[in-house]
Design a protein around this motif. Structure first.
Motif, PDB file in Angstrom:
ATOM      1  N   SER A  13       0.772  -0.991   0.253  1.00 22.80           N
ATOM      2  CA  SER A  13       0.175  -0.382  -0.344  1.00 22.80           C
ATOM      3  C   SER A  13       1.217   1.090  -0.240  1.00 22.80           C
ATOM      4  O   SER A  13      -0.100   2.620  -0.128  1.00 22.80           O
ATOM      5  N   GLY A  14       1.959   1.060   0.112  1.00 25.67           N
ATOM      6  CA  GLY A  14       3.393   2.191  -0.134  1.00 25.67           C
ATOM      7  C   GLY A  14       3.797   2.908   1.461  1.00 25.67           C
ATOM      8  O   GLY A  14       4.817   4.375   1.286  1.00 25.67           O
ATOM      9  N   PHE A  15       3.102   1.797   2.021  1.00 31.06           N
ATOM     10  CA  PHE A  15       3.942   2.448   3.770  1.00 31.06           C
ATOM     11  C   PHE A  15       3.865   1.009   4.587  1.00 31.06           C
ATOM     12  O   PHE A  15       3.312  -0.032   4.208  1.00 31.06           O
ATOM     13  N   VAL A  16       5.653   0.918   6.194  1.00 31.72           N
ATOM     14  CA  VAL A  16       5.048  -0.113   6.592  1.00 31.72           C
ATOM     15  C   VAL A  16       5.230   0.981   8.270  1.00 31.72           C
ATOM     16  O   VAL A  16       5.391   1.566   8.344  1.00 31.72           O
ATOM     17  N   GLY A  17       5.275  -0.070   8.805  1.00 32.19           N
ATOM     18  CA  GLY A  17       4.787   0.280  10.453  1.00 32.19           C
ATOM     19  C   GLY A  17       6.557   0.470  10.995  1.00 32.19           C
ATOM     20  O   GLY A  17       7.748  -0.528  11.125  1.00 32.19           O
ATOM     21  N   LEU A  18       6.669   1.790  12.144  1.00 27.88           N
ATOM     22  CA  LEU A  18       8.123   1.808  12.047  1.00 27.88           C
ATOM     23  C   LEU A  18       8.077   1.292  13.563  1.00 27.88           C
ATOM     24  O   LEU A  18       9.419   1.180  14.155  1.00 27.88           O
ATOM     25  N   THR A  19       7.171   1.783  14.415  1.00 27.71           N
ATOM     26  CA  THR A  19       7.503   1.283  15.739  1.00 27.71           C
ATOM     27  C   THR A  19       6.009   2.014  16.141  1.00 27.71           C
ATOM     28  O   THR A  19       4.950   2.409  15.548  1.00 27.71           O
ATOM     29  N   TRP A  20       5.084   1.815  17.551  1.00 22.52           N
ATOM     30  CA  TRP A  20       3.788   2.070  18.176  1.00 22.52           C
ATOM     31  C   TRP A  20       4.351   3.784  19.266  1.00 22.52           C
ATOM     32  O   TRP A  20       5.688   3.425  19.341  1.00 22.52           O
ATOM     33  N   PHE A  21       2.992   3.748  19.283  1.00 25.39           N
ATOM     34  CA  PHE A  21       3.653   5.152  20.887  1.00 25.39           C
ATOM     35  C   PHE A  21       2.287   4.153  20.904  1.00 25.39           C
ATOM     36  O   PHE A  21       1.418   4.358  21.279  1.00 25.39           O
ATOM     37  N   ASP A  22       2.156   3.926  22.903  1.00 24.96           N
ATOM     38  CA  ASP A  22       1.377   3.767  24.019  1.00 24.96           C
ATOM     39  C   ASP A  22      -0.140   4.742  23.880  1.00 24.96           C
ATOM     40  O   ASP A  22       0.524   6.126  23.605  1.00 24.96           O
ATOM     41  N   ALA A  23      -0.961   4.727  23.869  1.00 23.85           N
ATOM     42  CA  ALA A  23      -2.420   5.674  23.264  1.00 23.85           C
ATOM     43  C   ALA A  23      -2.854   5.780  24.677  1.00 23.85           C
ATOM     44  O   ALA A  23      -4.175   6.199  24.705  1.00 23.85           O
ATOM     45  N   GLY A  24      -2.589   4.556  25.279  1.00 26.02           N
ATOM     46  CA  GLY A  24      -3.801   4.506  26.954  1.00 26.02           C
ATOM     47  C   GLY A  24      -4.626   3.351  26.788  1.00 26.02           C
ATOM     48  O   GLY A  24      -4.612   3.084  25.841  1.00 26.02           O
ATOM     49  N   VAL A  25      -5.367   3.804  27.534  1.00 28.30           N
ATOM     50  CA  VAL A  25      -6.235   2.947  28.065  1.00 28.30           C
ATOM     51  C   VAL A  25      -7.743   3.508  27.640  1.00 28.30           C
ATOM     52  O   VAL A  25      -7.409   4.298  27.605  1.00 28.30           O
ATOM     53  N   ARG A  26      -8.570   3.351  26.129  1.00 27.19           N
ATOM     54  CA  ARG A  26      -9.687   4.011  25.648  1.00 27.19           C
ATOM     55  C   ARG A  26     -10.870   3.791  25.912  1.00 27.19           C
ATOM     56  O   ARG A  26     -11.634   2.703  26.791  1.00 27.19           O
ATOM     57  N   ASN A  27     -12.267   5.284  27.281  1.00 24.51           N
ATOM     58  CA  ASN A  27     -12.947   4.543  27.847  1.00 24.51           C
ATOM     59  C   ASN A  27     -14.516   5.691  27.671  1.00 24.51           C
ATOM     60  O   ASN A  27     -13.983   6.572  25.865  1.00 24.51           O
TER      61      ASN A  27
END
Length: 350
Positions: free
Chosen positions: A144-158
């Motif tokens: 699709s033209g892109f790849v993941g490099l890393t992740w960032f914590d976005a916490g717990v969704r409520n």
């Protein structure tokens, strides 16, 4: 951000591309500089933005100024979905994207978006740091033209609302709740009896204020950094998702526009930014909650089991696909390992 400025920035990025070449003088000699633009939807106080500032510093120092990293927060280059589309063409190089956007490109990301797939924060972090699980997921969008490099914590969704506390699924009946543009998120809220309303994150405050929506689902930072707590005073810890945001990179950047050494530095910087952001997150969430309480937001702690029970059919539906089930099973196996380990430790302590 004014609409005119946003459109101007978007057209500019599309027109000139992500990597522009300029000249700087170093020791009297001119050298070419590659400009790398980064897009994300958070404001300048968010841990993700601060992490990208560290990314910028790392890349520019390690390349001796051969790369100039330029960061565009606050959806300046358009909504996340638009920024991801621009990364496919190389017009934007790096984007921090939520799973709701990425699952449209590969079903692997859909699995992470399933409500209650993670047992705990420990389970969530262990999965995200497991290369055996994540490497294939990151590579799944290469075509699709892109790849993941890393992740960032976005916490717990409520879930938080303008009208009332959500203590059980029935409390959501008839309420219009903003979700990311994601079939999984839509089906989750439908299963809970709500009316899911996909909407750009930048439009949520106005939507809450003008009663276009009755609530949203996100972590505590949205209450403060995006001022949602000014209008939504009821925040319920139903803990339906522990979701990462993913730093993606245009394959055009990594494969064509950067040298092999420069691409290696960019990937190292991504790993560094990940560790920086995760360390910041917990303190930032606690601080946001404290500030939200001071502005009148009430926090509630419902029994989550009735919410979990509503998701069984959704899990069954999404694990019919073999590719999705393979990722699902790895995530659940990691959770079972952690539960067994913790049970063993508790047994030894007794």
């Amino acid at each position: 951000m004014k609409i005119g400025k946003r459109i101007t920035a978007l057209l500019l990025a599309a027109a000139i591309g992500i990597v522009a070449v300029g000249c700087n003088k170093v020791d009297g000699a001119e050298k070419k500089v590659k400009v790398v633009r980064v897009a994300h939807g958070q404001n300048e106080e968010h841990p993700q933005h601060k992490a990208m500032l560290e990314f910028e510093k790392y890349v520019e120092e390690k390349t001796n100024g051969e790369i100039d990293v330029q960061i565009f927060p606050n959806e300046l280059l358009g909504a996340t979905s638009q920024a991801v589309e621009l990364s496919q063409t190389g017009a934007v190089d790096l984007v921090i994207a939520g799973l709701g956007t990425l699952e449209a490109f590969n079903e692997c990301y859909t699995v992470f978006n399933l409500p209650y797939i993670m047992d705990s924060t420990e389970h969530y972090h262990a999965v995200m740091n497991d290369e055996d699980i994540m490497s294939s997921v990151y590579e799944s969008t290469r075509q699709s033209g892109f790849v993941g490099l890393t992740w960032f914590d976005a916490g717990v969704r409520n879930i938080y609302t303008t009208k009332k506390a959500i203590m059980e699924p029935d409390d959501l009946k008839g309420l219009k709740i903003r979700v990311q543009t994601s079939p999984t998120n839509v089906k989750m809220l439908q299963a809970l009896g709500a009316s899911p309303t996909p909407m750009s994150f930048g439009e949520v405050y106005t939507g809450l204020q003008q009663n276009v929506i009755d609530g949203a689902e996100n972590n505590e930072l949205a209450l403060i950094n995006n001022k949602h707590g000014e209008v939504a005073k009821h925040y319920s810890y139903n803990m339906h998702a522990m979701l990462p945001d993913i730093l993606i990179a245009s394959t055009d950047l990594l494969d064509n526009k950067l040298t092999e050494e420069q691409a290696k530095i960019v990937m190292e910087a991504a790993s560094y930014a990940n560790k920086f952001e995760v360390d910041l997150w917990e303190d930032a969430a606690a601080e946001a909650k404290e500030k939200a309480e001071a502005m009148g937001v009430q926090f509630y702690y419902p029994d989550i089991k009735p919410f979990q029970d509503k998701m069984k059919n959704l899990h069954a539906e999404y694990t019919k696909d073999e590719n999705m089930k393979a990722v699902y099973d790895k995530i659940r196996e990691k959770g079972d390992e952690i539960l067994a380990k913790n049970a063993s430790v508790e047994s030894e302590q007794e």
